[in-house]
Design a protein around this motif. Structure first.
Motif, PDB file in Angstrom:
ATOM      1  N   LEU A  33       2.459  -6.929  12.884  1.00  0.00           N
ATOM      2  CA  LEU A  33       3.846  -6.471  12.893  1.00  0.00           C
ATOM      3  C   LEU A  33       4.486  -6.595  11.521  1.00  0.00           C
ATOM      4  O   LEU A  33       5.387  -5.850  11.167  1.00  0.00           O
ATOM      5  CB  LEU A  33       4.648  -7.288  13.909  1.00  0.00           C
ATOM      6  N   ARG A  34       3.982  -7.572  10.753  1.00  0.00           N
ATOM      7  CA  ARG A  34       4.595  -7.816   9.460  1.00  0.00           C
ATOM      8  C   ARG A  34       4.297  -6.692   8.483  1.00  0.00           C
ATOM      9  O   ARG A  34       5.158  -6.252   7.752  1.00  0.00           O
ATOM     10  CB  ARG A  34       4.073  -9.128   8.892  1.00  0.00           C
ATOM     11  N   VAL A  35       3.030  -6.248   8.510  1.00  0.00           N
ATOM     12  CA  VAL A  35       2.601  -5.274   7.506  1.00  0.00           C
ATOM     13  C   VAL A  35       3.602  -4.135   7.447  1.00  0.00           C
ATOM     14  O   VAL A  35       3.893  -3.494   8.448  1.00  0.00           O
ATOM     15  CB  VAL A  35       1.217  -4.700   7.859  1.00  0.00           C
ATOM     16  N   VAL A  36       4.115  -3.933   6.275  1.00  0.00           N
ATOM     17  CA  VAL A  36       5.045  -2.833   6.091  1.00  0.00           C
ATOM     18  C   VAL A  36       4.216  -1.645   5.652  1.00  0.00           C
ATOM     19  O   VAL A  36       3.370  -1.769   4.790  1.00  0.00           O
ATOM     20  CB  VAL A  36       6.095  -3.188   5.031  1.00  0.00           C
ATOM     21  N   THR A  62       3.719  -4.094  18.989  1.00  0.00           N
ATOM     22  CA  THR A  62       5.128  -4.003  19.359  1.00  0.00           C
ATOM     23  C   THR A  62       5.297  -4.151  20.865  1.00  0.00           C
ATOM     24  O   THR A  62       6.175  -4.864  21.345  1.00  0.00           O
ATOM     25  CB  THR A  62       5.722  -2.655  18.898  1.00  0.00           C
ATOM     26  N   ARG A 101      -0.245  -1.223  15.583  1.00  0.00           N
ATOM     27  CA  ARG A 101       1.152  -1.598  15.444  1.00  0.00           C
ATOM     28  C   ARG A 101       1.934  -1.331  16.725  1.00  0.00           C
ATOM     29  O   ARG A 101       2.731  -2.151  17.156  1.00  0.00           O
ATOM     30  CB  ARG A 101       1.739  -0.794  14.280  1.00  0.00           C
ATOM     31  N   LEU A 136      -0.895 -10.790  16.126  1.00  0.00           N
ATOM     32  CA  LEU A 136       0.384 -10.093  16.288  1.00  0.00           C
ATOM     33  C   LEU A 136       1.294 -10.225  15.073  1.00  0.00           C
ATOM     34  O   LEU A 136       1.783  -9.217  14.564  1.00  0.00           O
ATOM     35  CB  LEU A 136       1.105 -10.582  17.544  1.00  0.00           C
ATOM     36  N   PRO A 137       1.546 -11.450  14.592  1.00  0.00           N
ATOM     37  CA  PRO A 137       2.475 -11.550  13.474  1.00  0.00           C
ATOM     38  C   PRO A 137       2.046 -10.703  12.270  1.00  0.00           C
ATOM     39  O   PRO A 137       2.857  -9.961  11.718  1.00  0.00           O
ATOM     40  CB  PRO A 137       2.447 -13.037  13.123  1.00  0.00           C
TER      41      PRO A 137
END
Ligand SMILES: Nc1ncnc2c1ncn2[C@@H]1O[C@H](COP(=O)(O)OP(=O)(O)O)[C@@H](O)[C@H]1O
Ligand SMILES: [Mg+2]
Lengths: 814, 251
Positions: free
Chosen positions: A810-813, A715, A711, A806-807
């Motif tokens: 970064l999306r994974v919460v 970023t 992550r 990447l998407p």
């Protein structure tokens, strides 16, 4: 039913875990394999070496006692043997043989190379094989009066001599040799010059006794007796009886009695074992420690990254043992694979050690096998380490509330602790430049374990390099001081003491290859002092004020009326003496033209010389009378004329009858350097294991970092930081770890070198005074190897980094 | 390929050159047999300094739209041109440069670097964007979000709202003209959410083009423009007559 299906799920789940992490699990199991294998392969050499020695000495019927007349003294054949029947426990004697041992010089020059070496020729057996100290034929055929003699296998193989050929001995005698032989007395070849390993430069020749007697003009004479005793025999009592009987039968003839346990070949082979094992244990231990730190740390981190899943299971009310099962299965996979690979590593290391020993020591029987006992013990620890590494984070996760366990790190209380050093440290420069150091400081525990793992492996490397340095420095120093003033100096040893105006001496000194010369004596002697072990020395009686060479001393000495000794630092330390004190010298005294007796004289120690050989001792020629040898010599120093090489001088002086050896002073250092070459193979083994371990630990740490920081890296890339820069940051971070590990490793390694040299080597090779040294070059090599290996591992992760989506990352919460 | 769906046109009035321009943008995922269209036939023009709110239910393609504009993701069809750069056709290296110089992100889960202090996190963006005097820039950005007194703290030592403010400061520090915020208030309580929105709105007032993604209809009321997404399609674009100030919001 229910529990069986959930067990099935667990197994499938952990199978999926394995597929996802097989690279890390595999690399980690290799770390464990190195630990287990190093322990098993290096850890058990003592057992199989002892066994090999026992069987080798038994196979060739090594003598139990040897009687040797003082050099220059001889007995009539049968005289010594006759004495044996008169002793009280004659029935203890199983077999005996008389023999003749003479110093000689051997010219084994081949078409390719001039090979001229001092040595000795041993006349044994009536015609053919001796019963005691049998000779194993390594190549060629058995010796006989008709066919020819045998060459010792060490000398022959080191000089790459063919199985049959011709040699020339002192006195211009040419003999055919028919093979290479190995005798238990010469399992380890030690020259008569004070205990050097001298395989290539000291030639031992075996000849049938009658043949040697005839050649040497000692017909019907012998100077040695060897015997084997029955199992009932008390060696001490037997030795006493033999000593008494010979003393009575040959009054005035000096002789020494050597029980098998004092024979140098026997002693070195057995004494070495424990010392060597202790030495290998250090390396096995270091590699094991490094791997253990590494495995524990990495297993722990592997599971820590599953923390959230643990929390979810907890929240769902899954019983703790079942929760723990899944990560423990991962741990088990690692340890089982580790043990399996460990067999491979262990076998490979044992094989490497075996071929190392075989090339160093050609014994008739080599019993080498994998040490399964050690392997199983190591494998057990190897299984436990990753399991503990796994259990630790599981235990920690299960101890807190599920909520806490599940929380993303930025919320979890337990993750809020930041090392003080990281908190308070203000770093200069751009934020990018700070990332590597910040990461190193982020979890000190992790960093410490990784650094320790690297440090242990680098310490092993430094220890080996440092030992090489210490030996090299000692050799260099010895060489420098023995070459002082006259670097081309050559020592000519005579077969026996001769008057200074004798033919031999004249022929040597007047030879046209000889420029300058000086006469001296070289005598075997020993030093004793109350409360310390006796030390054998090679005493040189030489003109200290006027000779071609004088040892460098720690103080000025004035010519004195009384004889005074100059000893080595090592001898002084071992005897616990200081300059000015007196020591008892046991030395030969000439009693007839060629008969010597032994006597003791108390002498003052005048100074310390700087040669690293303990056996080197000096006394001024003024005092030759002490030995009954005024006006006599058996050792001549010569300096060649500028146009003559060392080989020229050897060739010129060799044919002179009565010359036993011609050796350049520089050759001693050359012999030692050759010896170090054997040590290099061991260095390679350790180097390989070390680098592999550092690489695996670094690779795993990096690979887990890549997982954990997915992550963060995404970023960074979202902010436009190019991939190569991210890899650069990881390289910098690893370089810091490598440097820390390297520095710690160098520190520990240097301490180890001190310990090994001052304790272990001092025991094994008491004759050499070695100073522990770790050269700057070794430090640099170890550091560079550590830093570079570790720093470059992120390159192996580029592919995975590049593949990151990447998407979705970064999306994974959390 | 042509569908009978008529996309809602979001063209600007003649004359003003759009800063961001999407034409026929689609993003499709193929998973086995099924094709999921996260975005489909999106046309969009946005000019500099606008405060755009992207509205829609979960899974409608909001994040995908932002990623496509931000150059994190490339569309399967169509073109995306931002400040004259064709983002949709650019190679990876050029895209990295584009992200460095043109856009900056604020994520729902903050994505601060846990190993760096607040200042360092912010300075990171300034460093990467190669701004001069990055440390000064970082301190000013932190001050702008009211966190100058937490400069030396690590993310773990900050609350969620504070972390999001650091994330905004980080986006500001890049000095880039487009700010993309994906559900920046999703993890925050009401009051903190308002605070964050005010900060973003201030940025738009100062000339930065700000995209805020949300599923919260209320937030749309502060926008210069609202883009409604549903199932990957733009289903409505409107400009609130009289945008509210963030402080007037209630939810
Ligand atoms: N990598 C992917 N693979 C398959 N489908 C995806 C992927 N990423 C997003 N989607 C799908 O695209 C759609 C839009 O996703 P997203 O843009 O994240 O929606 P939002 O942000 O509006 O919640 C969703 O239906 C999601 O399942
Ligand atoms: Mg989204």
């Amino acid at each position: 039913m229910r529990s069986r299906s959930s067990l099935g799920l667990l197994i499938r789940w952990s199978g999926r875990d394995f597929r996802q992490r097989w690279v890390q699990v595999g690399a980690l199991s290799l770390v464990i394999a190195l630990a287990v294998g190093a322990w098993a392969g290096l850890g058990g050499t003592d057992r199989w070496r002892r066994e090999s020695n026992d069987r080798s000495f038994a196979a060739l019927n090594m003598h139990d006692l040897r009687v040797e007349l003082t050099p220059g003294s001889f007995a009539r054949e049968g005289e010594l043997a006759a004495v044996l029947s008169s002793i009280e426990h004659a029935e203890w004697i199983e077999a005996f043989e008389e023999r003749l041992l003479l110093p000689t010089q051997v010219d084994a020059t081949t078409n390719a190379e001039a090979i001229l070496a001092p040595g000795e020729i041993l006349g044994v057996g009536n015609d053919g094989e001796p019963e005691i100290d049998a000779i194993e034929i390594r190549s060629g055929s058995a010796m006989s009066q008709a066919a020819g003699v045998l060459l010792d296998v060490h000398f022959a193989t080191q000089n790459e001599l063919p199985p049959t050929g011709q040699i020339r001995l002192s006195g211009d005698v040419t003999l055919p040799y028919v093979g290479h032989g190995l005798s238990p007395e010469y399992f380890v070849v030690v020259s008569d010059r004070g205990g050097l390993f001298a395989a290539s430069s000291y030639a031992v020749v075996f000849a049938p006794l009658p043949m040697l007697q005839e050649l040497s003009g000692h017909s019907s004479e012998v100077n040695q007796l060897v015997l084997t005793s029955t199992v009932e025999a008390d060696p001490d009592v037997l030795a006493d009886e033999v000593r008494g009987a010979i003393g009575a039968a040959l009054p005035g003839v000096g002789f020494t009695l050597t029980p098998v346990t004092e024979e140098i070949s026997f002693r070195l082979l057995y004494d070495d074992i424990d010392n060597d094992q202790r030495f290998y244990n250090i390396f096995a231990g270091l590699i094991f420690a490094g791997a253990t730190f590494g495995a524990f740390n990495l297993a722990r981190r592997l599971v820590e990254s599953q923390r959230r899943e643990l929390g979810i299971s907890m929240a769902l009310g899954v019983p703790s043992p079942i929760i723990a099962l899944r990560p423990l299965l991962v741990g088990l996979q690692m340890s089982v694979l580790g043990a399996v690979f460990g067999v491979g590593v262990g076998l490979a290391l044992a094989e490497a050690m075996k071929s190392l020993f075989e090339s160093l020591l050609p014994l008739p029987v080599w019993e080498t096998s994998m040490n399964w006992g050690a392997f199983i013990r190591a494998a057990l620890v190897g299984v436990l380490v990753p399991l503990c590494g796994v259990a630790w984070p599981v235990f920690r996760a299960l101890r807190v509330t599920p909520n806490e366990t599940m929380m993303p790190p930025y919320r979890s209380q337990s993750h809020r602790r930041i090392p003080r050093i990281g908190r308070t440290l203000r770093l200069p420069g751009s934020s990018l430049a700070r990332v590597p150091l910040r990461n190193v400081l982020r979890s000190l525990q992790r960093t410490t374990l990784t650094v320790l793992a690297l440090a242990a492996s680098i310490a092993a490397l430094v220890a080996v390099l440092g030992m090489l340095d210490s030996f090299t420095a000692t050799i260099d120093q010895g060489e420098a001081s023995s070459l002082l003033g006259n670097p081309t100096r050559i020592t000519v040893d005579l077969e026996q003491v001769e008057p200074v105006d004798s033919d031999v001496v004249r022929q040597v000194t007047a030879n046209e290859s000889v420029d300058e010369w000086s006469l001296g004596l070289r005598l075997p002697a020993s030093l004793t002092v109350e409360g310390a072990a006796e030390i054998d020395i090679a005493l040189e009686v030489r003109p200290l004020a006027a000779g071609l060479w004088t040892p460098a001393l720690d103080r000025e000495i004035l010519p004195s009326q009384e004889p005074e000794l100059i000893l080595s630092r090592k001898a002084m330390d071992d005897l616990g003496l200081e300059v000015g004190q007196t020591v008892t010298l046991r030395h030969p005294v000439r009693q007839g033209p060629l008969a010597f007796g032994l006597t003791e004289t108390s002498l003052r120690i005048a100074a310390i010389h700087d040669l690293p050989l303990r056996s080197s001792a000096f006394i001024d020629s003024e005092h030759a009378g002490l030995f009954g040898l005024r006006g006599m010599t058996n050792s001549i120093d010569v300096v060649p004329v500028p146009s003559a090489s060392r080989d020229d001088v050897k060739r010129a002086l060799f044919p002179i009858g009565g010359v036993a050896a011609v050796q350049g002073v520089a050759e001693t250092a050359e012999i030692f350097r050759e010896l170090l070459d054997d040590f290099l193979s061991f260095l390679l083994i350790v180097e390989g294991a070390t680098v592999a371990l550092a690489l695996l630990v670094a690779f795993n740490a990096t690979s887990i970092n890549v997982d954990e920081r997915q992550r963060e890296h995404a970023t960074m890339r979202a902010f436009g930081l190019p991939l190569p820069k991210i890899v650069g940051l990881m390289i910098a971070e690893n370089a810091i770890l490598g440097l820390l590990g390297g520095l710690a490793g160098v520190g520990v390694g240097a301490l180890l070198v001190r310990w090994i040299v001052e304790v272990s080597v001092a025991d094994t090779v008491p004759d050499i005074g070695i100073t522990a040294t770790v050269s700057g070059q070794s430090v640099l090599v170890a550091l560079a190897l550590g830093v570079v290996t570790v720093a470059l591992t992120p390159l192996l992760s580029i592919y995975r980094l590049r593949r990151t989506d990447l998407p979705s990352t970064l999306r994974v919460v959390e | 390929m042509e569908s009978d769906f008529q996309p809602f046109s979001a063209r600007l009035e003649e004359g003003a050159a759009p800063l961001i321009s999407l034409r026929g943008v689609a993003k499709k995922y193929r998973i086995g047999e099924t094709v999921v269209a996260a975005l489909d036939h999106v046309d969009l023009d946005v000019s500099g300094g606008e405060f755009v709110v992207v509205l829609g239910p979960s899974g409608c393609g909001k994040t995908t739209l932002l990623n496509v504009i931000g150059g994190l993701d490339s569309p399967s069809e169509g073109t995306v041109v931002v400040a004259g750069v064709d983002v949709s056709a650019a190679p990876a290296k050029k895209l990295a440069g584009y992200r460095r110089r043109t856009v900056s992100f604020v994520f729902q889960s903050f994505n601060l670097f846990p190993g760096l202090t607040a200042t360092e996190n912010v300075q990171f963006a300034a460093d990467v964007a190669e701004r001069s005097n990055p440390r000064q820039v970082a301190l000013e950005a932190l001050k702008a979000v009211g966190l100058e007194d937490r400069a030396a703290h690590f993310p773990q030592q900050l609350s969620g709202g504070e972390q999001q403010r650091v994330a905004i400061a980080r986006a500001l520090a890049s000095g880039n003209p487009v700010l993309l915020a994906d559900e920046p208030t999703g993890e925050l309580d009401f009051a903190t959410g308002i605070q964050i929105l005010s900060l973003l709105k201030d940025q738009a007032d100062q000339g930065t083009t700000v995209f805020v993604v949300t599923h919260n209809r209320e937030i749309a009321r502060i926008a210069d423009r609202v883009i409604e997404l549903s199932g990957g399609h733009v289903v409505g674009i409107h400009r609130p007559e009289d945008p509210l100030a963030p402080d007037d919001l209630r939810w």
